[in-house]
Write a protein that holds these residues in place. Sequence first.
Motif, PDB file in Angstrom:
ATOM      1  N   LYS B  29       0.867  -1.172   0.000  1.00 56.59           N
ATOM      2  CA  LYS B  29       0.000   0.000   0.000  1.00 56.59           C
ATOM      3  C   LYS B  29       0.903   1.220   0.000  1.00 56.59           C
ATOM      4  O   LYS B  29       1.726   1.408   0.907  1.00 56.59           O
ATOM      5  N   GLU B 100      -4.154  -7.891  14.693  1.00 57.93           N
ATOM      6  CA  GLU B 100      -5.239  -8.439  15.510  1.00 57.93           C
ATOM      7  C   GLU B 100      -6.583  -8.278  14.814  1.00 57.93           C
ATOM      8  O   GLU B 100      -7.447  -9.160  14.898  1.00 57.93           O
ATOM      9  N   PHE B 106     -10.564 -12.575   9.741  1.00 59.31           N
ATOM     10  CA  PHE B 106     -10.437 -13.816   8.969  1.00 59.31           C
ATOM     11  C   PHE B 106     -10.470 -15.060   9.855  1.00 59.31           C
ATOM     12  O   PHE B 106     -10.209 -16.154   9.365  1.00 59.31           O
ATOM     13  N   LEU B 112      -2.614 -17.494   3.353  1.00 59.68           N
ATOM     14  CA  LEU B 112      -3.516 -17.740   2.226  1.00 59.68           C
ATOM     15  C   LEU B 112      -4.736 -16.835   2.244  1.00 59.68           C
ATOM     16  O   LEU B 112      -5.252 -16.460   1.190  1.00 59.68           O
ATOM     17  N   ASP B 113      -5.197 -16.476   3.447  1.00 58.30           N
ATOM     18  CA  ASP B 113      -6.334 -15.552   3.521  1.00 58.30           C
ATOM     19  C   ASP B 113      -6.001 -14.248   2.809  1.00 58.30           C
ATOM     20  O   ASP B 113      -6.825 -13.673   2.104  1.00 58.30           O
ATOM     21  N   VAL B 115      -3.893 -13.911   0.433  1.00 57.27           N
ATOM     22  CA  VAL B 115      -3.764 -14.127  -1.011  1.00 57.27           C
ATOM     23  C   VAL B 115      -5.142 -14.137  -1.671  1.00 57.27           C
ATOM     24  O   VAL B 115      -5.397 -13.407  -2.630  1.00 57.27           O
ATOM     25  N   PHE B 116      -6.028 -14.941  -1.107  1.00 53.03           N
ATOM     26  CA  PHE B 116      -7.328 -15.112  -1.765  1.00 53.03           C
ATOM     27  C   PHE B 116      -8.259 -13.918  -1.551  1.00 53.03           C
ATOM     28  O   PHE B 116      -9.150 -13.683  -2.338  1.00 53.03           O
ATOM     29  N   ASN B 117      -8.055 -13.204  -0.481  1.00 48.52           N
ATOM     30  CA  ASN B 117      -8.935 -12.062  -0.180  1.00 48.52           C
ATOM     31  C   ASN B 117      -8.205 -10.735  -0.269  1.00 48.52           C
ATOM     32  O   ASN B 117      -8.493  -9.811   0.481  1.00 48.52           O
ATOM     33  N   PHE B 118      -7.253 -10.659  -1.205  1.00 46.47           N
ATOM     34  CA  PHE B 118      -6.409  -9.462  -1.264  1.00 46.47           C
ATOM     35  C   PHE B 118      -7.241  -8.188  -1.333  1.00 46.47           C
ATOM     36  O   PHE B 118      -6.904  -7.155  -0.762  1.00 46.47           O
ATOM     37  N   TYR B 119      -8.417  -8.269  -2.049  1.00 51.02           N
ATOM     38  CA  TYR B 119      -9.229  -7.057  -2.213  1.00 51.02           C
ATOM     39  C   TYR B 119      -9.903  -6.658  -0.907  1.00 51.02           C
ATOM     40  O   TYR B 119     -10.207  -5.486  -0.699  1.00 51.02           O
ATOM     41  N   LYS B 120     -10.084  -7.620  -0.006  1.00 52.07           N
ATOM     42  CA  LYS B 120     -10.660  -7.262   1.291  1.00 52.07           C
ATOM     43  C   LYS B 120      -9.604  -6.673   2.222  1.00 52.07           C
ATOM     44  O   LYS B 120      -9.902  -5.828   3.064  1.00 52.07           O
ATOM     45  N   TYR B 122      -7.331  -4.733   1.405  1.00 53.36           N
ATOM     46  CA  TYR B 122      -7.252  -3.305   1.117  1.00 53.36           C
ATOM     47  C   TYR B 122      -8.325  -2.535   1.897  1.00 53.36           C
ATOM     48  O   TYR B 122      -8.080  -1.419   2.370  1.00 53.36           O
ATOM     49  N   THR B 123      -9.503  -3.129   2.012  1.00 60.43           N
ATOM     50  CA  THR B 123     -10.568  -2.461   2.757  1.00 60.43           C
ATOM     51  C   THR B 123     -10.181  -2.307   4.232  1.00 60.43           C
ATOM     52  O   THR B 123     -10.380  -1.247   4.830  1.00 60.43           O
ATOM     53  N   ASP B 126      -7.670   0.452   4.535  1.00 65.69           N
ATOM     54  CA  ASP B 126      -8.260   1.791   4.404  1.00 65.69           C
ATOM     55  C   ASP B 126      -9.065   2.194   5.635  1.00 65.69           C
ATOM     56  O   ASP B 126      -9.188   3.386   5.938  1.00 65.69           O
ATOM     57  N   GLN B 150     -19.388  -6.520   5.092  1.00 69.66           N
ATOM     58  CA  GLN B 150     -19.500  -7.919   4.691  1.00 69.66           C
ATOM     59  C   GLN B 150     -20.958  -8.279   4.421  1.00 69.66           C
ATOM     60  O   GLN B 150     -21.260  -9.013   3.494  1.00 69.66           O
TER      61      GLN B 150
END
Lengths: 890, 153
Positions: B29, B100, B106, B112-113, B115-120, B122-123, B126, B150
């Motif tokens: 980021k 934390e 997650f 892996l979380d 990796v698979f949820n990279f777009y989350k 970012y949230t 932010d 969510q």
Amino acid sequence: MPAVSKGDGMRGLAVFISDIRNCKSKEAEIKRINKELANIRSKFKGDKALDGYSKKKYVCKLLFIFLLGHDIDFGHMEAVNLLSSNRYTEKQIGYLFISVLVNSNSELIRLINNGIKNDLASRNPTFMNLALHCIANVGSREMAEAFTADIPKILVAGDTMDSVKQSAALCLLRLNRTSPDLVPMGEWTSRVVHLLNDQHLGVVTAATSLITTLAQKNPEEFKTSVSLAVSRLSRIVTSASTDLQDYTYYFVPAPWLSVKLLRLLQCYPPPEEGAVRGRLTECLETILNKAQEPPKSKKVQHSNAKNAVLFEAISLIIHHDSEPNLLVRACNQLGQFLQHRETNLRYLALESMCTLASSEFSHEAVKTHIETVINALKTERDVSVRQRAVDLLYAMCDRSNAQQIVAEMLNYLETADYSIREEIYAVDYTWYVDTILNLIRIAGDYVSEEVWYRVIQIVINRDDVQGYSAKTVFEALQAPACHENLVKVGGYILGEFGNLIAGDPRSSPLIQFNLLHSKFHLCSVPTRALLLSTYIKFVNLFPEIKATIQDVLRSDSQLRNADVELQQRAVEYLRLSCIASTDILSTPSTSTDLLGLGLAPVLNSVAPASAGGSLLVDVFSDNSPAVASLAHTAEENFSSPRIGSADVVSDDPAAAVHDADELVNKFVCKNNGVLFENQLMQIGLKSEFRQNLGEYNSRTKQVDPAVDGGAQVQQILNIECVSDFMEAPILNIQFRYGGALQNMSVKLPVTLNKFFQPTEMTSQDFFQRWKQLSIEQQHSLTVSCKSFCFIIDSPQQEVQKIFKAKHPMDTEVTKAKIIGFGVALLDMVDPNPSNFTGAGVIHTKNIQVGCLLRLEPNTQAQVRGVFIFQFYSRVLEICVCVCHIYIYIY
Amino acid sequence: MLSDSQRHHVPIIRFILIQNRAGKTRLAKWYMQFDDDEKQKLIEEVHAVVTVRDAKHTNFVEFRNFKIIYRRYAGLYFCICVDVTDNNLAYLEAIHNFVEVLNEYFHNVCELDLVFNFYKVYTVVDEMFLAGEIRETSQTKVLKQLLMLQSLE
């Protein structure tokens, strides 16, 4: 696959990510990606309109591919389309794609801004936040132009949701940083300050950052924030650990907000208003008190959070620098941390103490920790902690402890060489250079020569810091007053590596030279000597400023300098700069003196035999103490000034010259031996010559007032041959023995042939020159050994002298004599093997005269020698001189 | 180092990086403008600087004109690049606070979380950091907001 198992993600995306992860090779990955790109492209180009979910999924895949490091050149329009979706997840992916990937594509920016505008106006806090985050992330000028009017309104409107206020505050901060001219100050500014009173600590956290940034720019306008920040801080630090609920972190109330408030207060001097000031002091005392309380948790998070606030409070105390009590308390607290088991705390304590040391109120308190800091230097494993310890030692260094600190520093530097070598990054070397230069700057008087020798050793051996060092010393020398050791380091480093920064017009060769020379006249003799060496190096590095440097060397203040060392160097270097080719100058000189630096300090006490010629006169004394004073009356032909002690004995040296010719003759072909001996003293001699120079006498010390019987006193004399000469210089010695004043004068065995430089040449060269000179016939001279007849063929003059040969000729003896005479013995040059040939150049200050020598033994076991001298205006005298000397051999 | 007069032009946090031991970036980021080559160089440099350090070392490394505050969690390095004058411990704990939140969000977060949820991820970033500043520090508030978002999916 966690994302899939949760069932809330995009299945196609998860599958694609799995595929990529399963790729065994880079090629396979690229193949899979290209397949996906082709698929997405066809979907985007297809006739069928994509639904929001598919669009989101494909845009997200493109984003993933981009983040893997591949270029993405399409999909931007689809991402922008997602902004107008009514679904959060679709909007979010659209905004994310834009934040990560969009550069200033003006056509797109207009569309994006349109989407943002709609979301800002939507009154939906989730959408407003997405839009604000996008502005904060991209922060382009176009966005600033479009939204600077709207955002302050959102920030201060009464009905704005707290989370939107947080985003709006930081969004405004971002735009203010990127386009300060576009963000108007206005009535909203005073209302922003009052956000410090907001109920919601998240809003206060975000607003404090904004206010701090604005206050740095316009302190006056945000002055009211001081009292608000103090009261907010006060409420936080006095609250019980549970009062702030969500904002309590491991039993520490709002640590990040506290830190931010303390930073905001560092934009201002101590509050003027008594009540505010008192309240702030209470806050700071409370924070210091809490540090002494037993921890409420053993977790490192607790102590870290607590200490984050403590360190920021100490920063504020140091910033105010007005409360001696608080400063000393802060110092004591840091002192405890110096021995803490947490490396982080030791590091931070050293760092923070460094600034405390500069306050007059706490300097003494800091100094009490010197032993701990020195210990840190020796025991810390983390090099960055040791660096902080070094920094702190510098900071606490003053007259009272300088000796101890410099000694410890030197110890450290010896081992630091090793530990630094272990480090992978060259930045540590630059640090090393910085540190030593700092040391010189701060405690220059206490820094011994070894310190700067060592920095130079490092710089010489590490070519990756040479440019940096040159730049650093160049900058350091800009200071109007710099320590002489800095001038030395600067002179040395620029002399060696000045070329590395010469490309920058701000540090061009001439500027470097002028900078150094501006310091010259303020420096002591050794430093000036070093600078002269730098100048001759500059002649090599920068031929373009050679003339300037020669002018300086040629000036009376150099060439006629009262100090012989300086005079000697100026003469020597001027000569070198005139005669030497670049090849010679750039050849690394083994001479310590040309380097201007004793490689090891011990060398200073040893006469640098290679520096020039040397003429060592040992003065022996037999029995009773004698008061010796040596004086040397130079012949006109010698530039060597009078040396040694007070009395120059006699203006008429010839008066007491002792058996002159006999003794001098002994030394025509050799350089060492006993020059003089009587019942009182013996004078031994060692000499060395190089070109036109004998060893100079800078190292001549005043002879001890009393010389014990049997003791030796060494004197070094320096001689320069200015032009040809016949008479040797005379050494006058005056001393008291048994109450009686003794005078004696000894001819120094300095003869013109001492200034021969042997020259090797081939047979072809030799005879070509021989022939040439014979044709010129200007001044050729023949010595016949039968009767030593000088015949000088000259249009103007004819000289004839007749001598008797003293010794019979022997081949080996003749060879040794020719070599001893100073010319190169050229074997296999003359076609007649019984002939001897030799060649050399006589160096005087004014001219160099090439000489060719040929000896033809005649059949009666006698020798017919032939000299042919190259024609010069004064060669006649040289011919006569050399022949005069040469006859001594026989 | 920046002078006081320049400091307000730059964000406090220059960038946040999450990398694994092998140097794979799990989150990058950026709060300052860097071109792509520069970003790649920074990523590699940070990895080189941070992975050679051991547990006995500090959590701070000087880096170019900045400093990196980092903490290692299993095989992941969380790094925040800030100005040399910034508060080390505050950012060190900001990292932990962030971790934390990820852990809660997650449910025992693993690499892996991310990796698979990279777009989350970012949230989450932010919500907690914006414009190079700390935006929200309350885990409760952040998680509440994330759960609300969510529910919109």
